[in-house]
Design a protein around this motif. Sequence first.
Motif, PDB file in Angstrom:
ATOM      1  N   ARG A   6    -101.229 -50.972  35.061  1.00  0.00           N
ATOM      2  CA  ARG A   6    -100.252 -49.934  35.381  1.00  0.00           C
ATOM      3  C   ARG A   6     -99.817 -50.003  36.835  1.00  0.00           C
ATOM      4  O   ARG A   6     -98.643 -49.827  37.164  1.00  0.00           O
ATOM      5  CB  ARG A   6    -100.852 -48.555  35.071  1.00  0.00           C
ATOM      6  CG  ARG A   6    -100.886 -48.192  33.595  1.00  0.00           C
ATOM      7  CD  ARG A   6    -101.075 -46.702  33.402  1.00  0.00           C
ATOM      8  NE  ARG A   6    -102.345 -46.256  33.950  1.00  0.00           N
ATOM      9  CZ  ARG A   6    -103.474 -46.185  33.251  1.00  0.00           C
ATOM     10  NH1 ARG A   6    -103.470 -46.545  31.974  1.00  0.00           N
ATOM     11  NH2 ARG A   6    -104.579 -45.760  33.814  1.00  0.00           N
ATOM     12  N   ILE A   7    -100.788 -50.292  37.712  1.00  0.00           N
ATOM     13  CA  ILE A   7    -100.462 -50.375  39.146  1.00  0.00           C
ATOM     14  C   ILE A   7     -99.491 -51.525  39.410  1.00  0.00           C
ATOM     15  O   ILE A   7     -98.456 -51.375  40.085  1.00  0.00           O
ATOM     16  CB  ILE A   7    -101.753 -50.556  39.966  1.00  0.00           C
ATOM     17  CG1 ILE A   7    -102.595 -49.275  39.890  1.00  0.00           C
ATOM     18  CG2 ILE A   7    -101.429 -50.875  41.421  1.00  0.00           C
ATOM     19  CD1 ILE A   7    -103.988 -49.434  40.444  1.00  0.00           C
ATOM     20  N   PHE A 194     -94.364 -52.069  49.064  1.00  0.00           N
ATOM     21  CA  PHE A 194     -94.950 -51.484  47.862  1.00  0.00           C
ATOM     22  C   PHE A 194     -95.970 -52.412  47.218  1.00  0.00           C
ATOM     23  O   PHE A 194     -96.992 -51.977  46.696  1.00  0.00           O
ATOM     24  CB  PHE A 194     -93.850 -51.121  46.851  1.00  0.00           C
ATOM     25  CG  PHE A 194     -93.246 -49.774  47.103  1.00  0.00           C
ATOM     26  CD1 PHE A 194     -93.864 -48.626  46.621  1.00  0.00           C
ATOM     27  CD2 PHE A 194     -92.077 -49.645  47.816  1.00  0.00           C
ATOM     28  CE1 PHE A 194     -93.307 -47.376  46.850  1.00  0.00           C
ATOM     29  CE2 PHE A 194     -91.517 -48.403  48.050  1.00  0.00           C
ATOM     30  CZ  PHE A 194     -92.125 -47.264  47.567  1.00  0.00           C
ATOM     31  N   ILE A 195     -95.685 -53.702  47.253  1.00  0.00           N
ATOM     32  CA  ILE A 195     -96.633 -54.659  46.680  1.00  0.00           C
ATOM     33  C   ILE A 195     -97.945 -54.651  47.466  1.00  0.00           C
ATOM     34  O   ILE A 195     -99.035 -54.649  46.893  1.00  0.00           O
ATOM     35  CB  ILE A 195     -96.016 -56.074  46.651  1.00  0.00           C
ATOM     36  CG1 ILE A 195     -94.879 -56.110  45.607  1.00  0.00           C
ATOM     37  CG2 ILE A 195     -97.068 -57.124  46.324  1.00  0.00           C
ATOM     38  CD1 ILE A 195     -94.063 -57.391  45.650  1.00  0.00           C
ATOM     39  N   LEU A 196     -97.803 -54.650  48.800  1.00  0.00           N
ATOM     40  CA  LEU A 196     -99.008 -54.593  49.623  1.00  0.00           C
ATOM     41  C   LEU A 196     -99.777 -53.289  49.382  1.00  0.00           C
ATOM     42  O   LEU A 196    -101.011 -53.277  49.329  1.00  0.00           O
ATOM     43  CB  LEU A 196     -98.633 -54.711  51.102  1.00  0.00           C
ATOM     44  CG  LEU A 196     -98.117 -56.091  51.556  1.00  0.00           C
ATOM     45  CD1 LEU A 196     -97.671 -56.031  53.013  1.00  0.00           C
ATOM     46  CD2 LEU A 196     -99.204 -57.156  51.373  1.00  0.00           C
ATOM     47  N   GLY A 197     -99.017 -52.200  49.242  1.00  0.00           N
ATOM     48  CA  GLY A 197     -99.674 -50.921  48.940  1.00  0.00           C
ATOM     49  C   GLY A 197    -100.409 -50.968  47.614  1.00  0.00           C
ATOM     50  O   GLY A 197    -101.516 -50.442  47.477  1.00  0.00           O
ATOM     51  N   LEU A 199    -101.593 -53.682  46.161  1.00  0.00           N
ATOM     52  CA  LEU A 199    -102.793 -54.511  46.323  1.00  0.00           C
ATOM     53  C   LEU A 199    -103.895 -53.741  47.042  1.00  0.00           C
ATOM     54  O   LEU A 199    -105.087 -53.835  46.673  1.00  0.00           O
ATOM     55  CB  LEU A 199    -102.437 -55.781  47.105  1.00  0.00           C
ATOM     56  CG  LEU A 199    -101.560 -56.792  46.365  1.00  0.00           C
ATOM     57  CD1 LEU A 199    -101.152 -57.924  47.297  1.00  0.00           C
ATOM     58  CD2 LEU A 199    -102.300 -57.350  45.140  1.00  0.00           C
ATOM     59  N   PHE A 200    -103.521 -52.965  48.045  1.00  0.00           N
ATOM     60  CA  PHE A 200    -104.505 -52.170  48.778  1.00  0.00           C
ATOM     61  C   PHE A 200    -105.172 -51.143  47.849  1.00  0.00           C
ATOM     62  O   PHE A 200    -106.393 -50.967  47.853  1.00  0.00           O
ATOM     63  CB  PHE A 200    -103.811 -51.463  49.945  1.00  0.00           C
ATOM     64  CG  PHE A 200    -104.713 -50.560  50.723  1.00  0.00           C
ATOM     65  CD1 PHE A 200    -105.640 -51.090  51.619  1.00  0.00           C
ATOM     66  CD2 PHE A 200    -104.642 -49.182  50.553  1.00  0.00           C
ATOM     67  CE1 PHE A 200    -106.475 -50.248  52.325  1.00  0.00           C
ATOM     68  CE2 PHE A 200    -105.477 -48.349  51.256  1.00  0.00           C
ATOM     69  CZ  PHE A 200    -106.404 -48.878  52.154  1.00  0.00           C
ATOM     70  N   ASN A 204    -109.062 -51.025  46.708  1.00  0.00           N
ATOM     71  CA  ASN A 204    -109.855 -49.799  46.869  1.00  0.00           C
ATOM     72  C   ASN A 204    -110.459 -49.340  45.551  1.00  0.00           C
ATOM     73  O   ASN A 204    -111.624 -48.933  45.477  1.00  0.00           O
ATOM     74  CB  ASN A 204    -108.988 -48.673  47.443  1.00  0.00           C
ATOM     75  CG  ASN A 204    -109.015 -48.657  48.959  1.00  0.00           C
ATOM     76  OD1 ASN A 204    -109.811 -49.357  49.566  1.00  0.00           O
ATOM     77  ND2 ASN A 204    -108.138 -47.872  49.562  1.00  0.00           N
ATOM     78  N   ASP A 205    -109.615 -49.371  44.507  1.00  0.00           N
ATOM     79  CA  ASP A 205    -110.094 -48.968  43.184  1.00  0.00           C
ATOM     80  C   ASP A 205    -111.223 -49.876  42.716  1.00  0.00           C
ATOM     81  O   ASP A 205    -112.223 -49.416  42.151  1.00  0.00           O
ATOM     82  CB  ASP A 205    -108.934 -49.006  42.174  1.00  0.00           C
ATOM     83  CG  ASP A 205    -109.367 -48.562  40.798  1.00  0.00           C
ATOM     84  OD1 ASP A 205    -109.728 -47.376  40.650  1.00  0.00           O
ATOM     85  OD2 ASP A 205    -109.367 -49.409  39.884  1.00  0.00           O
TER      86      ASP A 205
END
Length: 738
Positions: A6-7, A194-197, A199-200, A204-205
């Motif tokens: 989903r991410i 947004f892609i980097l976000g 991935l971050f 984290n998840d």
Amino acid sequence: MKGRIRIIFTFSVCAVVFLLIGLYSWLNANRYKEDTKWVAHTYDVISQSQTVLSYLTDMGSASRNYAQTGSENYIVQYNQSVNNMEKTFSHLKYMTQDNKGQQMLLDSIYSFIAAKKNYCFELISARRNGGYDQAKIMILSNGGQKINQSYREAIAKFTKHEKDLLDTRLDKADSQFRFIFTSTIISIALSILFILGGLFYFLNDYNRRLASEQKVIESELRTKKFLDVLPLGILIFNFKGKAYYANRKSKEILGKGITEIGDVSDIPEFFQTYKAGTDDLYPASELPIARALRGETLTVGDMEIHKDGKSLPLRINATSVSDNNGKIEYGISVFEDVSEIKKAEEELIIAKQKAEESSILKEAFLANMSHEIRTPMNAIMGFTDLLQKSHLEAKEKEYVDIIKSSGENLLNIINDILDISKIEARMMTFEAFPLSIKELLYSIKVMLSQKAEAKNLSLIFTCEQGVPEVLIGDAKRLTQILINLVGNAIKFTDNGTIEASAHLLSKNDDSCVIEFVVKDSGIGIPADKLDKIFERFEQAEVNTSHKYGGTGLGLSIAKQLVEFQGGEMNVKSTFGLGTEFSFTLPFLKSKIDSAEINPTVKEFDITELNKYRILLAEDSAVSVKLITSVFAQYDINVDVAENGKIAVDKIKNGHYDLVLMDMEMPEMNGYEATILLRNELHNSIPIIAMTAHAMAGEIEKCLNLGMNDYISKPINAKLLFEKIYNNIPKANKNQAKA
């Protein structure tokens, strides 16, 4: 896994959207050059766009100020800025509704506005939920400044585009190129952002999941450590009946082989599990763990295992554990070796039996003691009475009086011991007959006046107004309590006054509570002894019993007699100045007149008894001598039988009007003789039990066997004559008169 997909999908869509925004911006760029009539309109659009920028800046400032201070006033400013910005932007959209190119540009700009709003909202949420530190992290990340920069760039492009439409219509190609290039760069930059976000967030998840799994593992290990130190065996099986966990104690009880067990069905033979007290293996389907896996919660105490040649009884609790949907996941069996408990229970049963046997022996001892002491006391008291009626010299009369007084004291001691026995056996009974407290106090005063006068003490008995004339209660026990308290007061007072009083404490329609107070001016009781004065064998001083006599049982008996009737006894005392005992007793009210309490007893001449034949069943020569001597004073006919067997034979072969039956005789005692007369011979001759036994239940026992009356030794001659007269059938009396 689904969360990760989903991410990635979300951020990919966002990147495509930004690319499309750039494309649409390029396609619609040249629409702004079509008509110069929109010059003024363009200026207004530029002004409105700057106003939006101003409100957006105010919105960001308000959110940062809230994050730094936490003041709700900035939330109000924030909401106002948002509302004003939305209204202005809506108006800007309305102004450009005929120009699709402008609409597309404004949509692009609004995405930055939305990003800014989202960032501000997250900043406010971070302050509310995580506090200043969490909000500070967001501020330091410069996310809001980046969005502001992007927005300003977009507005600048929008403004420049509008100005280019006015000023550089001829430079169309160059303007289009710059717009397309700028839009593409912005879209790519935002997509990368947004892609980097994403991935971050994904990393984290992933780290959170790893940490969570590690915590679960650590929690399970910690739980197992806790279970291992419990003094109970614990077995856990999953829903398929497969072994899941066994703690250390279960291995100690069942053996280390528990680790080799795979299924519930292996338990009976593997651990030699039997039903208690049998050679039958416990069926696997009926094992507590098996039943728990079927949804039962139970406690079982009929299981034992055979181990090392010994039988170990087990007590087992079993239950199931279900998931959130109610489906059984595990069955848990908690068990313990109850060998020591069983042993303790057996020892307790043995101890109880011994205690019961001890109680029976004590009862028998007291009964025997009562008989053995009362029998000679009967002779002492009886012959003393006879001597007092004879002509004696002064010195001889003094000796006889001393013998009589000593005998009465000894009899009081015996009665105290027997009362304690009745209290312990819970066989103390209480009567409920009409009584007059005023008359009862008077009779006690008369009874004890001689003792008081011997010590020059004044006795004052008062029954205050308000106490009903007639009440329902036990006059005998009330007399016993008052005699004990007043007698003690006389005993422990050398000079002064003894006061006994009764007054009404409370009342209702059917009952009332009377308080009795006995006050003396005697030696008093030390303060440290007051809380023990009602305990058995306790007296105020160690030498009290030597100096004044007594058993130390009287107050204990009196207090319990009061409490058994629903009352309460208290004591107040000042050492050296005197003591005050008080107690309360509840009484029922009576409707009869005081004159009816003690109806006139029909007087009779004792010599009338010489018309009747009386049989005395008694083995004691001393008792026979005493009774025959008393009867001889009035020429009363008495025949003697040395035991119950002789008495029964005499009754069968002769005529008697009444039998005085001793209870303890050789060959056949009084109980056996009475049973034979009543049940086998069906003889209804009146029988008066005459016994030295005075234990709890003795009177009831005699009457239940069919005896007509009861008199205890030592025998009061006047009372005996009254009982004989009252129990001789009326027909016999009429026949004697004839």
